[in-house]
Design a protein around this motif. Structure first.
Motif, PDB file in Angstrom:
ATOM      1  N   SER A 187       0.836  -1.210   0.000  1.00 55.22           N
ATOM      2  CA  SER A 187       0.000   0.000   0.000  1.00 55.22           C
ATOM      3  C   SER A 187       0.864   1.251   0.000  1.00 55.22           C
ATOM      4  O   SER A 187       0.546   2.244  -0.676  1.00 55.22           O
ATOM      5  N   ALA A 188       1.949   1.222   0.753  1.00 54.87           N
ATOM      6  CA  ALA A 188       2.853   2.374   0.785  1.00 54.87           C
ATOM      7  C   ALA A 188       3.484   2.599  -0.577  1.00 54.87           C
ATOM      8  O   ALA A 188       3.575   3.732  -1.056  1.00 54.87           O
ATOM      9  N   ALA A 189       3.920   1.516  -1.216  1.00 54.30           N
ATOM     10  CA  ALA A 189       4.583   1.631  -2.521  1.00 54.30           C
ATOM     11  C   ALA A 189       3.605   2.033  -3.619  1.00 54.30           C
ATOM     12  O   ALA A 189       4.027   2.508  -4.679  1.00 54.30           O
ATOM     13  N   ALA A 190       2.303   1.861  -3.363  1.00 54.94           N
ATOM     14  CA  ALA A 190       1.297   2.197  -4.381  1.00 54.94           C
ATOM     15  C   ALA A 190       1.050   3.691  -4.490  1.00 54.94           C
ATOM     16  O   ALA A 190       0.405   4.145  -5.440  1.00 54.94           O
ATOM     17  N   GLY A 191       1.562   4.463  -3.545  1.00 61.72           N
ATOM     18  CA  GLY A 191       1.295   5.897  -3.527  1.00 61.72           C
ATOM     19  C   GLY A 191       1.580   6.631  -4.818  1.00 61.72           C
ATOM     20  O   GLY A 191       0.722   7.368  -5.332  1.00 61.72           O
ATOM     21  N   PRO A 192       2.785   6.486  -5.396  1.00 64.48           N
ATOM     22  CA  PRO A 192       3.073   7.200  -6.642  1.00 64.48           C
ATOM     23  C   PRO A 192       2.113   6.836  -7.777  1.00 64.48           C
ATOM     24  O   PRO A 192       1.774   7.675  -8.614  1.00 64.48           O
ATOM     25  N   GLU A 193       1.664   5.577  -7.780  1.00 64.34           N
ATOM     26  CA  GLU A 193       0.720   5.151  -8.817  1.00 64.34           C
ATOM     27  C   GLU A 193      -0.661   5.746  -8.579  1.00 64.34           C
ATOM     28  O   GLU A 193      -1.373   6.087  -9.527  1.00 64.34           O
ATOM     29  N   MET A 194      -1.031   5.904  -7.323  1.00 63.67           N
ATOM     30  CA  MET A 194      -2.367   6.386  -6.991  1.00 63.67           C
ATOM     31  C   MET A 194      -2.487   7.905  -7.058  1.00 63.67           C
ATOM     32  O   MET A 194      -3.553   8.429  -7.381  1.00 63.67           O
ATOM     33  N   PHE A 195      -1.403   8.602  -6.749  1.00 63.15           N
ATOM     34  CA  PHE A 195      -1.495  10.057  -6.607  1.00 63.15           C
ATOM     35  C   PHE A 195      -0.491  10.830  -7.460  1.00 63.15           C
ATOM     36  O   PHE A 195      -0.239  12.004  -7.212  1.00 63.15           O
ATOM     37  N   GLY A 196       0.081  10.167  -8.456  1.00 65.91           N
ATOM     38  CA  GLY A 196       1.041  10.847  -9.314  1.00 65.91           C
ATOM     39  C   GLY A 196       0.777  10.565 -10.781  1.00 65.91           C
ATOM     40  O   GLY A 196       0.025   9.656 -11.124  1.00 65.91           O
ATOM     41  N   ASP A 197       1.387  11.342 -11.645  1.00 67.29           N
ATOM     42  CA  ASP A 197       1.325  11.183 -13.092  1.00 67.29           C
ATOM     43  C   ASP A 197      -0.096  10.926 -13.584  1.00 67.29           C
ATOM     44  O   ASP A 197      -0.414   9.889 -14.161  1.00 67.29           O
ATOM     45  N   PHE A 198      -0.958  11.898 -13.341  1.00 69.10           N
ATOM     46  CA  PHE A 198      -2.369  11.748 -13.709  1.00 69.10           C
ATOM     47  C   PHE A 198      -2.542  11.564 -15.219  1.00 69.10           C
ATOM     48  O   PHE A 198      -3.437  10.858 -15.659  1.00 69.10           O
ATOM     49  N   GLU A 199      -1.709  12.209 -15.987  1.00 70.64           N
ATOM     50  CA  GLU A 199      -1.820  12.100 -17.446  1.00 70.64           C
ATOM     51  C   GLU A 199      -1.649  10.649 -17.897  1.00 70.64           C
ATOM     52  O   GLU A 199      -2.463  10.110 -18.646  1.00 70.64           O
ATOM     53  N   GLN A 200      -0.591  10.016 -17.427  1.00 71.51           N
ATOM     54  CA  GLN A 200      -0.329   8.629 -17.817  1.00 71.51           C
ATOM     55  C   GLN A 200      -1.413   7.698 -17.300  1.00 71.51           C
ATOM     56  O   GLN A 200      -1.866   6.795 -18.008  1.00 71.51           O
ATOM     57  N   ARG A 201      -1.863   7.930 -16.071  1.00 68.32           N
ATOM     58  CA  ARG A 201      -2.893   7.071 -15.490  1.00 68.32           C
ATOM     59  C   ARG A 201      -4.217   7.209 -16.234  1.00 68.32           C
ATOM     60  O   ARG A 201      -4.932   6.216 -16.447  1.00 68.32           O
ATOM     61  N   PHE A 202      -4.547   8.424 -16.626  1.00 71.71           N
ATOM     62  CA  PHE A 202      -5.781   8.628 -17.389  1.00 71.71           C
ATOM     63  C   PHE A 202      -5.716   7.891 -18.724  1.00 71.71           C
ATOM     64  O   PHE A 202      -6.662   7.182 -19.106  1.00 71.71           O
ATOM     65  N   GLU A 203      -4.601   8.044 -19.418  1.00 72.23           N
ATOM     66  CA  GLU A 203      -4.471   7.402 -20.727  1.00 72.23           C
ATOM     67  C   GLU A 203      -4.532   5.891 -20.613  1.00 72.23           C
ATOM     68  O   GLU A 203      -5.174   5.219 -21.419  1.00 72.23           O
ATOM     69  N   GLU A 204      -3.870   5.338 -19.599  1.00 73.99           N
ATOM     70  CA  GLU A 204      -3.895   3.889 -19.441  1.00 73.99           C
ATOM     71  C   GLU A 204      -5.284   3.401 -19.043  1.00 73.99           C
ATOM     72  O   GLU A 204      -5.758   2.368 -19.533  1.00 73.99           O
ATOM     73  N   GLY A 205      -5.940   4.130 -18.166  1.00 71.62           N
ATOM     74  CA  GLY A 205      -7.285   3.733 -17.772  1.00 71.62           C
ATOM     75  C   GLY A 205      -8.253   3.762 -18.934  1.00 71.62           C
ATOM     76  O   GLY A 205      -9.081   2.857 -19.100  1.00 71.62           O
ATOM     77  N   LEU A 206      -8.135   4.789 -19.764  1.00 76.03           N
ATOM     78  CA  LEU A 206      -9.007   4.881 -20.934  1.00 76.03           C
ATOM     79  C   LEU A 206      -8.703   3.763 -21.919  1.00 76.03           C
ATOM     80  O   LEU A 206      -9.619   3.166 -22.506  1.00 76.03           O
ATOM     81  N   ALA A 207      -7.417   3.442 -22.085  1.00 76.44           N
ATOM     82  CA  ALA A 207      -7.037   2.336 -22.981  1.00 76.44           C
ATOM     83  C   ALA A 207      -7.593   1.011 -22.475  1.00 76.44           C
ATOM     84  O   ALA A 207      -8.064   0.172 -23.264  1.00 76.44           O
ATOM     85  N   LEU A 208      -7.562   0.812 -21.155  1.00 75.55           N
ATOM     86  CA  LEU A 208      -8.133  -0.408 -20.578  1.00 75.55           C
ATOM     87  C   LEU A 208      -9.627  -0.502 -20.885  1.00 75.55           C
ATOM     88  O   LEU A 208     -10.137  -1.584 -21.238  1.00 75.55           O
ATOM     89  N   LEU A 209     -10.323   0.604 -20.765  1.00 72.28           N
ATOM     90  CA  LEU A 209     -11.751   0.612 -21.071  1.00 72.28           C
ATOM     91  C   LEU A 209     -12.009   0.286 -22.541  1.00 72.28           C
ATOM     92  O   LEU A 209     -12.896  -0.504 -22.863  1.00 72.28           O
ATOM     93  N   LEU A 210     -11.258   0.920 -23.424  1.00 76.74           N
ATOM     94  CA  LEU A 210     -11.467   0.680 -24.857  1.00 76.74           C
ATOM     95  C   LEU A 210     -11.162  -0.766 -25.225  1.00 76.74           C
ATOM     96  O   LEU A 210     -11.890  -1.367 -26.030  1.00 76.74           O
ATOM     97  N   ASP A 211     -10.111  -1.331 -24.637  1.00 73.54           N
ATOM     98  CA  ASP A 211      -9.811  -2.743 -24.889  1.00 73.54           C
ATOM     99  C   ASP A 211     -10.945  -3.622 -24.377  1.00 73.54           C
ATOM    100  O   ASP A 211     -11.336  -4.608 -25.024  1.00 73.54           O
ATOM    101  N   GLY A 212     -11.490  -3.278 -23.211  1.00 76.48           N
ATOM    102  CA  GLY A 212     -12.600  -4.053 -22.668  1.00 76.48           C
ATOM    103  C   GLY A 212     -13.854  -3.945 -23.518  1.00 76.48           C
ATOM    104  O   GLY A 212     -14.574  -4.930 -23.706  1.00 76.48           O
ATOM    105  N   ILE A 213     -14.123  -2.752 -24.037  1.00 80.84           N
ATOM    106  CA  ILE A 213     -15.277  -2.562 -24.922  1.00 80.84           C
ATOM    107  C   ILE A 213     -15.123  -3.414 -26.180  1.00 80.84           C
ATOM    108  O   ILE A 213     -16.072  -4.088 -26.613  1.00 80.84           O
ATOM    109  N   ALA A 214     -13.919  -3.376 -26.770  1.00 85.48           N
ATOM    110  CA  ALA A 214     -13.668  -4.161 -27.981  1.00 85.48           C
ATOM    111  C   ALA A 214     -13.858  -5.643 -27.715  1.00 85.48           C
ATOM    112  O   ALA A 214     -14.465  -6.369 -28.504  1.00 85.48           O
ATOM    113  N   ALA A 215     -13.328  -6.125 -26.570  1.00 88.30           N
ATOM    114  CA  ALA A 215     -13.451  -7.546 -26.256  1.00 88.30           C
ATOM    115  C   ALA A 215     -14.887  -7.932 -25.943  1.00 88.30           C
ATOM    116  O   ALA A 215     -15.361  -8.991 -26.368  1.00 88.30           O
TER     117      ALA A 215
END
Length: 220
Positions: A187-215
């Motif tokens: 949980s401690a190590a997850a901090g940078p992933e949870m609260f940093g680099d919003f741009e990258q996280r948004f793009e990856e989350g959107l890509a995950l959704l689009l891949d899920g929609i396609a599948a």
């Protein structure tokens, strides 16, 4: 037409002018500090004058959200040759950019209803593009609404950490969080992933959704 104390005519007070003023003030005072009285003071009118146009604050938020959307579609050019993935990427990137342009932008937009039908043209084009790509109408609606809800929720949380780009709220120091949660190493190590680099996280989350929609719908 209202007249100023100097006898010169003022710009007519209409819904769009009030909403424009409210959006300008939003970055200064935030949603909680935005009142009809504050807006009236900025416009140099009495607060009751605003009630001719908006019966309450929610009616004003509806107009503000509509104006935000007008600005978003003006700044998000769409191409009829887009693939369905390209279209959903463009629309949601444009929505995120529009929301990030205002303090509490996602909170203003969330739960509001449009006061006009400006959104219908882009929605019609997007639904037509998706149904042409092989989605049925229900699937196209689910794809567009699910991705937009992801974007709205993502930006709501993003602005909880960074009310405006580059402005970070107290309590979201990742290193401090890691020290406090040292007994929970993952949980401690997850901090940078949870609260940093919003741009990258948004793009990856959107890509995950689009891949899920396609599948889910079997559409490439």
């Amino acid at each position: 037409m209202e007249s100023g104390t100097t006898g010169r005519q003022r710009t007519p007070l209409d819904r769009r002018r009030v909403a424009d003023t409210a959006l300008r003030l939003l970055n200064e005072v935030g949603l909680d500090g935005l009142t009809l009285r504050t807006i009236a003071r900025e416009l140099d009118v009495k607060a009751p004058a605003l009630y001719w146009h908006f019966k309450d604050k929610q009616a004003l938020l509806d107009e503000m959200a509509t104006e935000m959307y007008r600005r978003m579609i003006a700044g998000t050019p769409l191409d009829p040759a887009d693939t369905w993935r390209e279209r959903l990427l463009k629309v949601n990137r444009g929505l995120r950019a529009a929301l990030l342009g205002y303090r509490d932008g996602a909170r203003v937009f969330s739960g509001s209803r449009f006061t006009g039908i400006e959104h219908a043209e882009q929605l019609e084009e997007t639904l037509r593009l998706l149904t042409t790509a092989g989605f049925d109408l229900a699937q196209a609606v689910r794809a567009t609404t699910t991705t937009s809800l992801f974007t709205l929720g993502f930006v709501t949380e993003e602005q909880g950490v960074e009310p405006l780009p580059g402005e970070r709220r107290e309590g979201y120091d990742v290193a401090e969080r890691a020290r406090a949660m040292a007994g929970f190493p993952l949980s401690a190590a997850a901090g940078p992933e949870m609260f940093g680099d919003f741009e990258q996280r948004f793009e990856e989350g959107l890509a995950l959704l689009l891949d899920g929609i396609a599948a889910r719908y079997g559409i490439g």
